[in-house]
Design a protein around this motif. Structure first.
Motif, PDB file in Angstrom:
ATOM      1  N   GLN A   4      21.304   3.036  -9.432  1.00 35.65           N
ATOM      2  CA  GLN A   4      21.477   1.889 -10.312  1.00 35.65           C
ATOM      3  C   GLN A   4      20.110   1.507 -10.879  1.00 35.65           C
ATOM      4  O   GLN A   4      19.083   2.001 -10.416  1.00 35.65           O
ATOM      5  CB  GLN A   4      22.092   0.719  -9.547  1.00 35.65           C
ATOM      6  CG  GLN A   4      23.497   1.035  -9.045  1.00 35.65           C
ATOM      7  CD  GLN A   4      24.169  -0.151  -8.412  1.00 35.65           C
ATOM      8  OE1 GLN A   4      23.677  -0.708  -7.452  1.00 35.65           O
ATOM      9  NE2 GLN A   4      25.306  -0.533  -8.962  1.00 35.65           N
ATOM     10  N   ARG A   5      20.141   0.630 -11.884  1.00 36.79           N
ATOM     11  CA  ARG A   5      18.888   0.150 -12.461  1.00 36.79           C
ATOM     12  C   ARG A   5      18.793  -1.355 -12.259  1.00 36.79           C
ATOM     13  O   ARG A   5      19.762  -2.083 -12.445  1.00 36.79           O
ATOM     14  CB  ARG A   5      18.810   0.469 -13.945  1.00 36.79           C
ATOM     15  CG  ARG A   5      17.498  -0.009 -14.531  1.00 36.79           C
ATOM     16  CD  ARG A   5      17.194   0.407 -15.927  1.00 36.79           C
ATOM     17  NE  ARG A   5      18.339   0.539 -16.761  1.00 36.79           N
ATOM     18  CZ  ARG A   5      18.302   1.109 -17.964  1.00 36.79           C
ATOM     19  NH1 ARG A   5      17.172   1.590 -18.425  1.00 36.79           N
ATOM     20  NH2 ARG A   5      19.382   1.205 -18.695  1.00 36.79           N
ATOM     21  N   ARG A   7      18.154  -4.882 -13.351  1.00 30.27           N
ATOM     22  CA  ARG A   7      18.182  -5.591 -14.630  1.00 30.27           C
ATOM     23  C   ARG A   7      17.299  -6.837 -14.606  1.00 30.27           C
ATOM     24  O   ARG A   7      16.676  -7.168 -15.605  1.00 30.27           O
ATOM     25  CB  ARG A   7      19.614  -5.995 -14.981  1.00 30.27           C
ATOM     26  CG  ARG A   7      20.542  -4.826 -15.170  1.00 30.27           C
ATOM     27  CD  ARG A   7      20.180  -4.020 -16.359  1.00 30.27           C
ATOM     28  NE  ARG A   7      20.471  -4.819 -17.532  1.00 30.27           N
ATOM     29  CZ  ARG A   7      20.175  -4.475 -18.762  1.00 30.27           C
ATOM     30  NH1 ARG A   7      19.582  -3.352 -19.009  1.00 30.27           N
ATOM     31  NH2 ARG A   7      20.462  -5.261 -19.762  1.00 30.27           N
ATOM     32  N   ASP A  47      13.343  -0.620 -12.905  1.00 29.59           N
ATOM     33  CA  ASP A  47      13.291   0.479 -11.937  1.00 29.59           C
ATOM     34  C   ASP A  47      14.680   1.053 -11.690  1.00 29.59           C
ATOM     35  O   ASP A  47      15.659   0.313 -11.593  1.00 29.59           O
ATOM     36  CB  ASP A  47      12.759   0.001 -10.574  1.00 29.59           C
ATOM     37  CG  ASP A  47      11.266  -0.218 -10.546  1.00 29.59           C
ATOM     38  OD1 ASP A  47      10.552   0.254 -11.461  1.00 29.59           O
ATOM     39  OD2 ASP A  47      10.799  -0.878  -9.592  1.00 29.59           O
ATOM     40  N   PHE A  48      14.754   2.368 -11.570  1.00 26.29           N
ATOM     41  CA  PHE A  48      15.958   3.006 -11.064  1.00 26.29           C
ATOM     42  C   PHE A  48      15.848   3.014  -9.550  1.00 26.29           C
ATOM     43  O   PHE A  48      14.785   3.308  -9.002  1.00 26.29           O
ATOM     44  CB  PHE A  48      16.095   4.432 -11.602  1.00 26.29           C
ATOM     45  CG  PHE A  48      16.540   4.477 -13.034  1.00 26.29           C
ATOM     46  CD1 PHE A  48      17.873   4.325 -13.362  1.00 26.29           C
ATOM     47  CD2 PHE A  48      15.615   4.643 -14.049  1.00 26.29           C
ATOM     48  CE1 PHE A  48      18.281   4.344 -14.691  1.00 26.29           C
ATOM     49  CE2 PHE A  48      16.011   4.675 -15.372  1.00 26.29           C
ATOM     50  CZ  PHE A  48      17.352   4.525 -15.701  1.00 26.29           C
ATOM     51  N   GLU A  81      17.122   7.692 -18.338  1.00 18.73           N
ATOM     52  CA  GLU A  81      18.381   7.154 -18.852  1.00 18.73           C
ATOM     53  C   GLU A  81      19.355   8.291 -19.143  1.00 18.73           C
ATOM     54  O   GLU A  81      20.553   8.165 -18.912  1.00 18.73           O
ATOM     55  CB  GLU A  81      18.101   6.362 -20.128  1.00 18.73           C
ATOM     56  CG  GLU A  81      19.324   5.781 -20.762  1.00 18.73           C
ATOM     57  CD  GLU A  81      19.508   4.320 -20.449  1.00 18.73           C
ATOM     58  OE1 GLU A  81      20.625   3.836 -20.650  1.00 18.73           O
ATOM     59  OE2 GLU A  81      18.559   3.676 -20.010  1.00 18.73           O
ATOM     60  N   TRP A  84      21.125   9.227 -16.002  1.00 15.31           N
ATOM     61  CA  TRP A  84      21.873   8.111 -15.460  1.00 15.31           C
ATOM     62  C   TRP A  84      23.212   7.899 -16.157  1.00 15.31           C
ATOM     63  O   TRP A  84      24.212   7.645 -15.523  1.00 15.31           O
ATOM     64  CB  TRP A  84      21.011   6.864 -15.570  1.00 15.31           C
ATOM     65  CG  TRP A  84      21.533   5.642 -14.944  1.00 15.31           C
ATOM     66  CD1 TRP A  84      21.973   5.494 -13.658  1.00 15.31           C
ATOM     67  CD2 TRP A  84      21.662   4.373 -15.548  1.00 15.31           C
ATOM     68  NE1 TRP A  84      22.341   4.184 -13.434  1.00 15.31           N
ATOM     69  CE2 TRP A  84      22.161   3.481 -14.581  1.00 15.31           C
ATOM     70  CE3 TRP A  84      21.379   3.886 -16.807  1.00 15.31           C
ATOM     71  CZ2 TRP A  84      22.382   2.149 -14.837  1.00 15.31           C
ATOM     72  CZ3 TRP A  84      21.588   2.562 -17.059  1.00 15.31           C
ATOM     73  CH2 TRP A  84      22.099   1.701 -16.094  1.00 15.31           C
TER      74      TRP A  84
END
Length: 86
Positions: A4-5, A7, A47-48, A81, A84
């Motif tokens: 996940q990233r 937010r 960050d991922f 991205e 992802w």
């Protein structure tokens, strides 16, 4: 585990005792769904991260008594991205 990233940070002034001094982040999955994760590793916006769900999230947080079902378990060093959203 999921990728996940982060937010944003999440500010919540009123919390249950076990979460009072814990960092919280809003995280987004590859389809855009937002959730809240406990962050014991210090992830920053953008960050991922690797997230750990369900009862394993409490173990990842370092304390089985913590009320969480999503914990950030690590910051991914190299991810894009493109990978992802695929």
């Amino acid at each position: 585990m999921n990728i996940q990233r982060v937010r944003s940070d999440l500010v919540a002034t009123e919390r249950v005792p076990g979460l009072r001094d814990k960092s919280l982040r809003v995280v987004e999955d590859g389809s855009g769904h937002l959730t809240v994760a406990l962050d014991p590793v210090g992830a920053k916006t953008g960050d991922f991260v690797i997230t750990i769900e369900t009862s394993a999230a409490r173990y990842a947080a370092g304390d089985y008594a913590i009320a969480t079902d999503l914990t950030i378990g690590g910051i991914i060093d190299h991810w894009s991205e493109e990978h992802w959203r695929a």
